[in-house]
Design a protein around this motif. Structure first.
Motif, PDB file in Angstrom:
ATOM      1  N   THR A 138      -5.585 -12.395  11.231  1.00 26.32           N
ATOM      2  CA  THR A 138      -5.020 -11.269  11.579  1.00 26.32           C
ATOM      3  C   THR A 138      -3.361 -11.355  12.507  1.00 26.32           C
ATOM      4  O   THR A 138      -3.443 -10.280  12.932  1.00 26.32           O
ATOM      5  N   GLY A 139      -2.550 -11.686  11.134  1.00 27.37           N
ATOM      6  CA  GLY A 139      -2.013 -11.210  11.300  1.00 27.37           C
ATOM      7  C   GLY A 139      -0.771 -11.473  11.758  1.00 27.37           C
ATOM      8  O   GLY A 139       0.173 -10.791  12.981  1.00 27.37           O
ATOM      9  N   ILE A 140      -1.089 -13.132  12.198  1.00 28.36           N
ATOM     10  CA  ILE A 140       0.156 -13.244  13.543  1.00 28.36           C
ATOM     11  C   ILE A 140       1.168 -15.001  13.199  1.00 28.36           C
ATOM     12  O   ILE A 140       0.192 -15.061  11.113  1.00 28.36           O
ATOM     13  N   LEU A 141       2.003 -14.752  13.315  1.00 28.99           N
ATOM     14  CA  LEU A 141       3.058 -15.851  12.037  1.00 28.99           C
ATOM     15  C   LEU A 141       3.191 -16.807  12.204  1.00 28.99           C
ATOM     16  O   LEU A 141       2.692 -17.156  13.325  1.00 28.99           O
ATOM     17  N   PRO A 142       3.240 -17.464  11.530  1.00 29.64           N
ATOM     18  CA  PRO A 142       3.162 -17.664  10.297  1.00 29.64           C
ATOM     19  C   PRO A 142       2.282 -17.608   8.916  1.00 29.64           C
ATOM     20  O   PRO A 142       3.072 -18.269   7.814  1.00 29.64           O
ATOM     21  N   PHE A 143       1.990 -17.089   9.169  1.00 27.95           N
ATOM     22  CA  PHE A 143       0.760 -17.147   8.162  1.00 27.95           C
ATOM     23  C   PHE A 143       0.786 -15.790   7.224  1.00 27.95           C
ATOM     24  O   PHE A 143       1.213 -15.035   7.610  1.00 27.95           O
ATOM     25  N   SER A 144       0.074 -15.928   5.874  1.00 32.72           N
ATOM     26  CA  SER A 144      -0.041 -15.210   4.765  1.00 32.72           C
ATOM     27  C   SER A 144      -0.347 -13.895   5.595  1.00 32.72           C
ATOM     28  O   SER A 144       0.523 -12.770   5.145  1.00 32.72           O
ATOM     29  N   GLY A 145      -1.309 -13.343   5.867  1.00 31.90           N
ATOM     30  CA  GLY A 145      -1.613 -12.164   6.110  1.00 31.90           C
ATOM     31  C   GLY A 145      -0.654 -11.041   7.304  1.00 31.90           C
ATOM     32  O   GLY A 145      -0.725  -9.946   6.811  1.00 31.90           O
ATOM     33  N   PHE A 146      -0.095 -11.731   8.248  1.00 31.23           N
ATOM     34  CA  PHE A 146       0.888 -11.543   8.604  1.00 31.23           C
ATOM     35  C   PHE A 146       2.033  -9.937   7.993  1.00 31.23           C
ATOM     36  O   PHE A 146       2.087  -9.152   7.509  1.00 31.23           O
ATOM     37  N   PHE A 147       2.464 -10.699   6.356  1.00 32.34           N
ATOM     38  CA  PHE A 147       3.624 -10.703   5.813  1.00 32.34           C
ATOM     39  C   PHE A 147       2.817  -9.185   5.185  1.00 32.34           C
ATOM     40  O   PHE A 147       3.892  -7.870   5.146  1.00 32.34           O
ATOM     41  N   SER A 148       1.883  -9.516   4.509  1.00 33.17           N
ATOM     42  CA  SER A 148       1.305  -8.753   3.531  1.00 33.17           C
ATOM     43  C   SER A 148       0.683  -7.300   3.751  1.00 33.17           C
ATOM     44  O   SER A 148       0.874  -6.282   3.842  1.00 33.17           O
ATOM     45  N   LYS A 149      -0.064  -7.763   5.232  1.00 30.55           N
ATOM     46  CA  LYS A 149      -0.724  -6.601   5.770  1.00 30.55           C
ATOM     47  C   LYS A 149       0.415  -5.406   6.960  1.00 30.55           C
ATOM     48  O   LYS A 149      -0.028  -4.225   6.631  1.00 30.55           O
ATOM     49  N   ASP A 150       1.609  -6.791   6.983  1.00 26.87           N
ATOM     50  CA  ASP A 150       2.907  -5.656   7.789  1.00 26.87           C
ATOM     51  C   ASP A 150       3.481  -5.065   6.600  1.00 26.87           C
ATOM     52  O   ASP A 150       4.228  -3.934   6.939  1.00 26.87           O
ATOM     53  N   GLU A 151       3.386  -5.183   5.413  1.00 26.51           N
ATOM     54  CA  GLU A 151       4.334  -4.073   4.491  1.00 26.51           C
ATOM     55  C   GLU A 151       3.943  -3.027   3.923  1.00 26.51           C
ATOM     56  O   GLU A 151       4.149  -2.364   3.906  1.00 26.51           O
ATOM     57  N   ILE A 152       2.194  -3.623   4.447  1.00 26.49           N
ATOM     58  CA  ILE A 152       1.516  -2.174   3.866  1.00 26.49           C
ATOM     59  C   ILE A 152       2.125  -1.280   4.807  1.00 26.49           C
ATOM     60  O   ILE A 152       1.485  -0.190   4.409  1.00 26.49           O
ATOM     61  N   LEU A 153       1.711  -1.350   6.017  1.00 28.29           N
ATOM     62  CA  LEU A 153       1.696  -0.707   7.236  1.00 28.29           C
ATOM     63  C   LEU A 153       3.597  -0.270   7.524  1.00 28.29           C
ATOM     64  O   LEU A 153       3.130   1.569   7.292  1.00 28.29           O
ATOM     65  N   ALA A 154       3.997  -0.559   6.951  1.00 26.63           N
ATOM     66  CA  ALA A 154       5.940   0.029   6.815  1.00 26.63           C
ATOM     67  C   ALA A 154       6.133   0.449   5.665  1.00 26.63           C
ATOM     68  O   ALA A 154       6.845   1.717   5.750  1.00 26.63           O
ATOM     69  N   GLN A 155       5.178   0.664   4.582  1.00 26.88           N
ATOM     70  CA  GLN A 155       5.426   1.012   3.864  1.00 26.88           C
ATOM     71  C   GLN A 155       4.915   2.628   3.856  1.00 26.88           C
ATOM     72  O   GLN A 155       5.170   3.221   3.561  1.00 26.88           O
ATOM     73  N   ALA A 156       3.687   2.700   4.466  1.00 28.15           N
ATOM     74  CA  ALA A 156       3.355   3.870   4.645  1.00 28.15           C
ATOM     75  C   ALA A 156       4.046   4.609   5.698  1.00 28.15           C
ATOM     76  O   ALA A 156       4.296   5.857   5.635  1.00 28.15           O
ATOM     77  N   LEU A 157       4.192   4.521   6.609  1.00 35.26           N
ATOM     78  CA  LEU A 157       5.437   4.653   7.056  1.00 35.26           C
ATOM     79  C   LEU A 157       6.885   5.193   7.131  1.00 35.26           C
ATOM     80  O   LEU A 157       6.897   6.237   7.350  1.00 35.26           O
ATOM     81  N   HIS A 158       6.973   4.519   6.370  1.00 35.81           N
ATOM     82  CA  HIS A 158       8.403   4.686   5.401  1.00 35.81           C
ATOM     83  C   HIS A 158       8.550   5.548   3.993  1.00 35.81           C
ATOM     84  O   HIS A 158       9.857   6.122   4.028  1.00 35.81           O
ATOM     85  N   THR A 159       6.857   5.823   3.780  1.00 29.76           N
ATOM     86  CA  THR A 159       7.062   6.628   2.431  1.00 29.76           C
ATOM     87  C   THR A 159       7.626   7.849   2.517  1.00 29.76           C
ATOM     88  O   THR A 159       7.397   8.641   3.652  1.00 29.76           O
ATOM     89  N   LYS A 160       7.462   8.445   2.114  1.00 28.52           N
ATOM     90  CA  LYS A 160       8.858   9.906   2.155  1.00 28.52           C
ATOM     91  C   LYS A 160       7.653  10.860   1.918  1.00 28.52           C
ATOM     92  O   LYS A 160       6.219  10.556   1.547  1.00 28.52           O
ATOM     93  N   ALA A 161       7.261  11.992   2.384  1.00 28.89           N
ATOM     94  CA  ALA A 161       6.367  12.838   2.505  1.00 28.89           C
ATOM     95  C   ALA A 161       5.655  12.902   1.226  1.00 28.89           C
ATOM     96  O   ALA A 161       5.484  12.815   0.175  1.00 28.89           O
ATOM     97  N   PHE A 162       4.064  12.680   1.954  1.00 28.10           N
ATOM     98  CA  PHE A 162       2.687  13.343   0.879  1.00 28.10           C
ATOM     99  C   PHE A 162       2.642  14.686   0.428  1.00 28.10           C
ATOM    100  O   PHE A 162       3.140  15.299   1.660  1.00 28.10           O
ATOM    101  N   SER A 163       2.802  15.028  -0.457  1.00 29.38           N
ATOM    102  CA  SER A 163       2.514  16.511  -2.066  1.00 29.38           C
ATOM    103  C   SER A 163       1.072  16.202  -2.730  1.00 29.38           C
ATOM    104  O   SER A 163       0.820  14.824  -2.855  1.00 29.38           O
ATOM    105  N   PHE A 164       0.781  17.582  -2.550  1.00 30.55           N
ATOM    106  CA  PHE A 164       0.110  17.395  -3.357  1.00 30.55           C
ATOM    107  C   PHE A 164       0.508  17.675  -5.641  1.00 30.55           C
ATOM    108  O   PHE A 164      -0.122  17.322  -5.951  1.00 30.55           O
TER     109      PHE A 164
END
Length: 666
Positions: free
Chosen positions: A383-409
């Motif tokens: 469920t992504g609650i600290l301090p266990f592993s799922g928090f960091f791995s899932k949040d890292e995916i979402l953070a990378q998606a948010l900060h990824t530069k513009a998608f392009s074809f």
């Protein structure tokens, strides 16, 4: 670096499968268990030896086992590559696989087909290791098909039950649909590049069109194996198999194959930005779609099954946005806590003598303290609650998606690679398209999906372990034996310790923990995404939002189910009646596929059988012509009965006919 023992990693479980399958029925049960467990444990130890040899200066181990076959310019070697990615996955597969084998000793001990079960289980591990270690696409495809075969054998293990046998066939057929796309992708790459070697493909300069088409075809294979929309429908039905099988398929082996394949071919996918965007979008839709369905399931294994589909969607978001390390990090942490959850569900089912429905559970914390505690730890992790592993791995995916530069074809350089007049303007226009809104949209949908994940997993926990026992009085819940609970505790511990892999580099820079982070460990393994990686960003706000989302899911589930129990479902049904019924019926996807695809194809096949096969081929060619010849022969036989007078009459008629032809007609 050449080594001569890497082939032992997949070979040892394969030998175990052969022994268990061929002579296991006549071996003493203890000996069979020893063979099945030792083969996987030794494979883990060999892999661990290789993993520890991956120092800073050593990139990989490579071994050529033998030349498999050659056909024209195609030469296929059965060769293995052990680097930081395949090495880590090898340890996960053999380590978690070994714990599942140990657990199975207690779970399947009284089943008469236990020897078949362990043969299939060993074969499953061998096939997955072949997929991971294979240094070319054909060798990978051998393992790819091997895990598909083993899934069919294990899901339909109790094949005398038609429902379970049907689930096995469904998994096999749906996976074959995706595998067709995988094969076409291999053909395209070989035709254009003249090689199937993964290393050569990743180092080649691939034309844009070839890269897009090949990556798309390979991703179709991944949607089947890793249960993404539209080919996810087999995975929930895979719960028909024994529960340890569910843990093996859903946690450490088969369903992660598609994510691993995309990450392994990261250079190819980076060369196909349009397909990368499609991977991220499909992962996003799959994640929220499955999470919504999971909120209304009452079978404890079905809740976890749809949870697996949803978490696989998160992994594809990670590799789709170019954060390959984040997607594979979640793959590893998910293996720990999802295996713990499935084995915990198996312990619950074992302690309730086969009961799987959450409405007939409740209050199990009193009867199964070890199962309850480990299930709680794994629930917190997913469920992504600290301090266990799922928090960091899932949040890292979402953070990378948010900060990824513009998608392009395309990129601006791609149109220059074609001289076709009427295509080049289109490519120039596509190179200017920037989907700046896609990253934030994925982040928003992913965050809502994380909320749903927290909600349905805490619902599952509260309905199973809180309140009072709601099952029949004739069933007395009990804790599982140590052979089943010890693996649970180990997996629960890994669900906690796994957080070290996901710690942000800025948190541990200059400390001993820096080398334990997955991002640092896999540096240089994956291709950097086009336009550059998102780079370092302040994680404080993202972590805060992730924590808030996780706690909101817990709060909503706590308010509805902790004290109210089943009344919480009744309250939701009263407010969301039609919607909840649709979710409980899996949004009627199976019924839709049956009406739109299965029945028309069945009617077409039946029509072809009746008209083409039975009438035309069998009726005319196979049966009709021989029947005509037989009739003519039967008529001619009437004149061949030895009667001289009849012969004379026939002769006279023949002479008369000849006279008529030559005299009268002329």
């Amino acid at each position: 670096m050449e080594v001569s023992w890497l082939h032992l990693v997949p070979l040892l479980p394969l030998i175990g499968a052969a022994v268990c399958g061929l002579v296991g029925k006549w071996l003493p049960k203890g000996w069979l268990y020893a063979v099945a467990l030792a083969s996987v444990l030794l494979s883990f130890l060999v892999g661990l030896r290789a993993f520890l040899g991956l120092g800073e200066g050593v990139q990989l181990f490579h071994e050529l086992a033998f030349n498999w076959f050659s056909a024209g310019s195609l030469r296929v070697d059965m060769a293995f590559t052990f680097d930081r990615l395949s090495g880590a996955l090898t340890l996960v597969v053999t380590g978690v696989g070994f714990l599942i084998h140990v657990y199975s000793v207690g779970y399947m001990d009284e089943d008469p087909g236990y020897w078949r079960y362990f043969a299939y289980l060993n074969l499953f591990i061998a096939a997955m290791l072949t997929l991971i270690l294979g240094d070319n696409l054909v060798a990978m495809f051998v393992g790819w098909e091997g895990v598909g075969l083993c899934s069919y054998l294990l899901i339909g293990f109790w094949f005398t039950d038609e429902e379970k046998a049907s689930a096995g066939r469904k998994a096999f057929v749906v996976n074959r649909i995706g595998d067709f796309g995988f094969l076409i992708g291999i053909f395209i790459l070989f035709t254009q590049l003249g090689t199937v070697s993964i290393a050569q493909i990743n180092s080649a300069v691939i034309p844009l069109g070839v890269a897009q088409l090949a990556a798309l075809c390979l991703f179709i294979g991944a949607t089947g194996k890793s249960a993404q929309i539209p080919l996810y429908i087999w995975l929930p039905d895979a719960m028909a198999g024994p529960t340890p099988v569910s843990a093996l398929i859903h946690a450490a082996t088969m369903v992660t194959a598609g994510v691993y394949m995309v990450a392994r071919l990261s250079h190819l996918y980076v060369s196909a930005p349009g397909v990368m965007a499609a991977v991220a979008v499909v992962g996003t839709i799959t994640a929220i779609w499955s999470a919504l369905i999971a909120t209304s399931q009452n079978d404890i294994k079905k809740v976890l099954a749809y949870s697996t589909v949803s978490q696989l969607g998160f992994m594809f978001i990670g590799v789709g946005v170019g954060a390959f390390f984040a997607g594979t990090l979640h793959l590893i942490t998910h293996a720990f806590f999802k295996a713990c959850l499935f084995l915990g569900a198996g312990a619950v089912i074992h302690g309730l003598h086969g009961e799987q429905e959450l409405p007939r559970m409740g209050g199990l914390r009193k009867y199964m303290p070890s199962t309850r505690t480990t299930f709680l730890i794994a629930t917190i992790a997913i469920t992504g609650i600290l301090p266990f592993s799922g928090f960091f791995s899932k949040d890292e995916i979402l953070a990378q998606a948010l900060h990824t530069k513009a998608f392009s074809f395309l990129t601006a350089a791609d149109p220059a690679k074609t001289d076709v007049p009427f295509i080049r303007p289109l490519l120039v226009w596509l190179s200017t398209v920037r989907l700046t809104w896609l990253g934030p949209l994925i982040y928003a949908v992913g965050s809502f999906t994380a909320f749903l994940t927290s909600f349905y997993m805490w619902r599952c926990y509260f309905l199973a372990f809180s309140g009072e026992y709601r099952g029949p009085e004739s069933v007395h819940p009990h804790e599982s034996p140590p052979v089943m609970t010890v693996p649970l505790w180990i997996l629960a511990g890994l669900s906690v310790v796994g957080l070290l892999l996901g710690l942000p580099p800025s948190w541990v820079h200059g400390t001993a923990l820096e080398h334990w982070t997955w991002e640092h460990f896999t540096e240089g393994v994956f291709a950097p995404p086009r336009g550059g990686a998102p780079g370092e960003f302040s994680p404080a706000l993202g972590f805060g939002i992730a924590l808030l989302v996780g706690w909101l899911g817990w709060a909503g589930s706590y308010a509805l189910y902790f004290k109210r129990g089943l009344l919480g479902d009744e309250m939701l049904s009263a407010r969301l009646g039609p919607v909840r019924r649709a979710l409980a019926n899996k949004l009627y996807v199976d019924e839709l596929y049956d009406r739109v695809i299965v029945r028309p194809l069945w009617a077409l096949a039946r029509g072809l059988w009746r008209v083409v096969d039975a009438t035309l081929i069998d009726g005319l060619f196979v049966n009709g012509i021989p029947a005509l010849i037989a009739w003519v022969a039967a008529m001619a036989r009437r004149f061949q009965n030895g009667d001289v007078q009849r012969y004379a009459a026939v002769t006279a008629l023949g002479v008369a006919a000849l006279l008529y032809v030559f005299l009268v007609r002329s």
